[in-house]
Scaffold this motif. Structure first.
Motif, PDB file in Angstrom:
ATOM      1  N   GLN A 111       0.455  -1.188  -0.054  1.00  0.00           N
ATOM      2  CA  GLN A 111       0.053  -0.114  -0.032  1.00  0.00           C
ATOM      3  C   GLN A 111       0.710   1.096  -0.311  1.00  0.00           C
ATOM      4  O   GLN A 111       0.646   2.498  -0.857  1.00  0.00           O
ATOM      5  N   SER A 112       1.883   0.993   0.790  1.00  0.00           N
ATOM      6  CA  SER A 112       2.773   2.413   0.858  1.00  0.00           C
ATOM      7  C   SER A 112       3.842   2.708  -0.316  1.00  0.00           C
ATOM      8  O   SER A 112       3.722   3.672  -1.143  1.00  0.00           O
ATOM      9  N   GLU A 113       3.941   1.524  -1.296  1.00  0.00           N
ATOM     10  CA  GLU A 113       4.962   1.649  -2.030  1.00  0.00           C
ATOM     11  C   GLU A 113       3.547   2.336  -3.464  1.00  0.00           C
ATOM     12  O   GLU A 113       3.871   2.877  -4.378  1.00  0.00           O
ATOM     13  N   VAL A 114       1.986   1.704  -3.634  1.00  0.00           N
ATOM     14  CA  VAL A 114       1.552   1.953  -3.999  1.00  0.00           C
ATOM     15  C   VAL A 114       1.311   3.237  -4.120  1.00  0.00           C
ATOM     16  O   VAL A 114       1.083   4.663  -5.260  1.00  0.00           O
ATOM     17  N   HIS A 115       0.699   4.331  -2.700  1.00  0.00           N
ATOM     18  CA  HIS A 115       0.717   5.284  -2.868  1.00  0.00           C
ATOM     19  C   HIS A 115       1.900   6.299  -3.025  1.00  0.00           C
ATOM     20  O   HIS A 115       1.749   6.880  -3.641  1.00  0.00           O
ATOM     21  N   GLU A 151       4.846  -0.719 -12.651  1.00  0.00           N
ATOM     22  CA  GLU A 151       5.426  -1.203 -11.628  1.00  0.00           C
ATOM     23  C   GLU A 151       4.331  -0.203 -10.540  1.00  0.00           C
ATOM     24  O   GLU A 151       3.646  -1.611  -9.930  1.00  0.00           O
ATOM     25  N   LEU A 152       2.902  -0.127 -11.315  1.00  0.00           N
ATOM     26  CA  LEU A 152       1.292  -0.022  -9.955  1.00  0.00           C
ATOM     27  C   LEU A 152       1.067  -1.633 -10.171  1.00  0.00           C
ATOM     28  O   LEU A 152       0.811  -2.183  -9.772  1.00  0.00           O
ATOM     29  N   ARG A 153       0.914  -1.730 -12.015  1.00  0.00           N
ATOM     30  CA  ARG A 153       0.285  -2.858 -12.386  1.00  0.00           C
ATOM     31  C   ARG A 153       0.577  -3.886 -11.590  1.00  0.00           C
ATOM     32  O   ARG A 153       0.042  -4.905 -11.005  1.00  0.00           O
ATOM     33  N   ALA A 154       1.673  -4.034 -11.270  1.00  0.00           N
ATOM     34  CA  ALA A 154       2.627  -5.100 -10.296  1.00  0.00           C
ATOM     35  C   ALA A 154       2.114  -5.275  -9.335  1.00  0.00           C
ATOM     36  O   ALA A 154       1.640  -6.414  -8.382  1.00  0.00           O
ATOM     37  N   HIS A 155       2.504  -4.392  -8.410  1.00  0.00           N
ATOM     38  CA  HIS A 155       2.122  -3.661  -7.008  1.00  0.00           C
ATOM     39  C   HIS A 155       0.326  -4.445  -6.882  1.00  0.00           C
ATOM     40  O   HIS A 155       0.234  -5.322  -6.105  1.00  0.00           O
ATOM     41  N   ILE A 156      -0.622  -4.041  -7.874  1.00  0.00           N
ATOM     42  CA  ILE A 156      -2.026  -4.234  -8.029  1.00  0.00           C
ATOM     43  C   ILE A 156      -2.068  -5.529  -7.805  1.00  0.00           C
ATOM     44  O   ILE A 156      -3.142  -6.166  -7.071  1.00  0.00           O
ATOM     45  N   ARG A 157      -1.483  -6.029  -9.478  1.00  0.00           N
ATOM     46  CA  ARG A 157      -1.487  -7.284  -9.280  1.00  0.00           C
ATOM     47  C   ARG A 157      -0.991  -9.290  -7.599  1.00  0.00           C
ATOM     48  O   ARG A 157      -1.817  -9.414  -7.205  1.00  0.00           O
ATOM     49  N   ALA A 158      -0.038  -8.306  -7.305  1.00  0.00           N
ATOM     50  CA  ALA A 158       0.074  -8.649  -6.184  1.00  0.00           C
ATOM     51  C   ALA A 158      -0.812  -8.513  -5.088  1.00  0.00           C
ATOM     52  O   ALA A 158      -0.789  -9.743  -4.637  1.00  0.00           O
ATOM     53  N   LEU A 159      -1.411  -7.733  -4.423  1.00  0.00           N
ATOM     54  CA  LEU A 159      -2.233  -7.392  -3.861  1.00  0.00           C
ATOM     55  C   LEU A 159      -3.692  -8.358  -4.111  1.00  0.00           C
ATOM     56  O   LEU A 159      -4.281  -9.009  -3.247  1.00  0.00           O
ATOM     57  N   ARG A 160      -4.107  -7.733  -5.385  1.00  0.00           N
ATOM     58  CA  ARG A 160      -5.385  -9.605  -5.693  1.00  0.00           C
ATOM     59  C   ARG A 160      -4.805 -10.368  -6.014  1.00  0.00           C
ATOM     60  O   ARG A 160      -5.541 -11.294  -5.126  1.00  0.00           O
ATOM     61  N   GLU A 161      -3.981 -10.849  -6.043  1.00  0.00           N
ATOM     62  CA  GLU A 161      -2.996 -12.328  -5.707  1.00  0.00           C
ATOM     63  C   GLU A 161      -3.164 -12.525  -4.456  1.00  0.00           C
ATOM     64  O   GLU A 161      -4.236 -14.255  -3.901  1.00  0.00           O
TER      65      GLU A 161
END
Length: 174
Positions: A111-115, A151-161
């Motif tokens: 969450q911090s990285e996405v922010h 990078e954002l898509r990768a973080h969101i994919r990780a959250l979803r997984e």
């Protein structure tokens, strides 16, 4: 009433430790206000009181073999027996996940990285608004924006997984 806004940058690890502490002291904002009031010699606001009625207590009797299974399952998740049973019930009733503490910390870091990425995207968008020259946008900003998008898509994919895996763990098939 005019209210001052403080923005503070902290290392992720320090922020996570503070959030863990503040969670037991009324939350981040209340804890920060209380610390600032104490540091400035003012009267601190009263600690946040728990809202609403007490949670319902449920007592369950299990056979010895079931209790051993519960102990194994709960300890593998880093939860108490009660915490594990409550997580199963919560998942079944409202579909809410329960994470191991290490997973919670990892999700907070994501969450911090996405922010952080969102702030960078905002800065690039501002730069793009001012960098238009003769219908051409500066290539550097466009490349940075593409990198942040990836990078954002990768973080969101990780959250979803993480959420999908967690919900699958708690799935109750009847």
């Amino acid at each position: 009433m005019v209210v001052a806004l403080f923005n503070v940058r902290l290392p992720d690890e320090l922020a996570l430790r503070f959030d863990a502490w503040a969670g037991t002291h009324g939350g981040r904002s209340a804890s920060l206000r209380r610390l600032i009031a104490e540091a400035s010699m003012g009267d601190p606001p009263p600690p946040a009181s728990p809202s609403g009625p007490r949670p319902t207590k449920l007592t369950v009797r299990l056979a010895a073999a079931d209790a051993r299974g519960l102990d194994v399952a709960a300890s593998s998740m880093g939860l108490s027996r009660n915490g594990w049973a409550a997580a199963v019930i919560r998942r079944r009733l409202v579909g809410r996940p329960t994470f191991r503490r290490s997973e919670e910390l990892a999700l907070l870091a994501i969450q911090s990285e996405v922010h952080r990425i969102g702030i960078n995207v905002n800065q690039i968008a501002r730069a793009l608004n001012t960098a238009v020259m003769d219908g051409k946008v500066l290539d550097l900003e466009v490349a940075a924006l593409a990198d942040l998008r990836t990078e954002l898509r990768a973080h969101i994919r990780a959250l979803r997984e993480a959420f999908e895996g967690n919900l699958a763990y708690w799935q109750v098939d009847l």
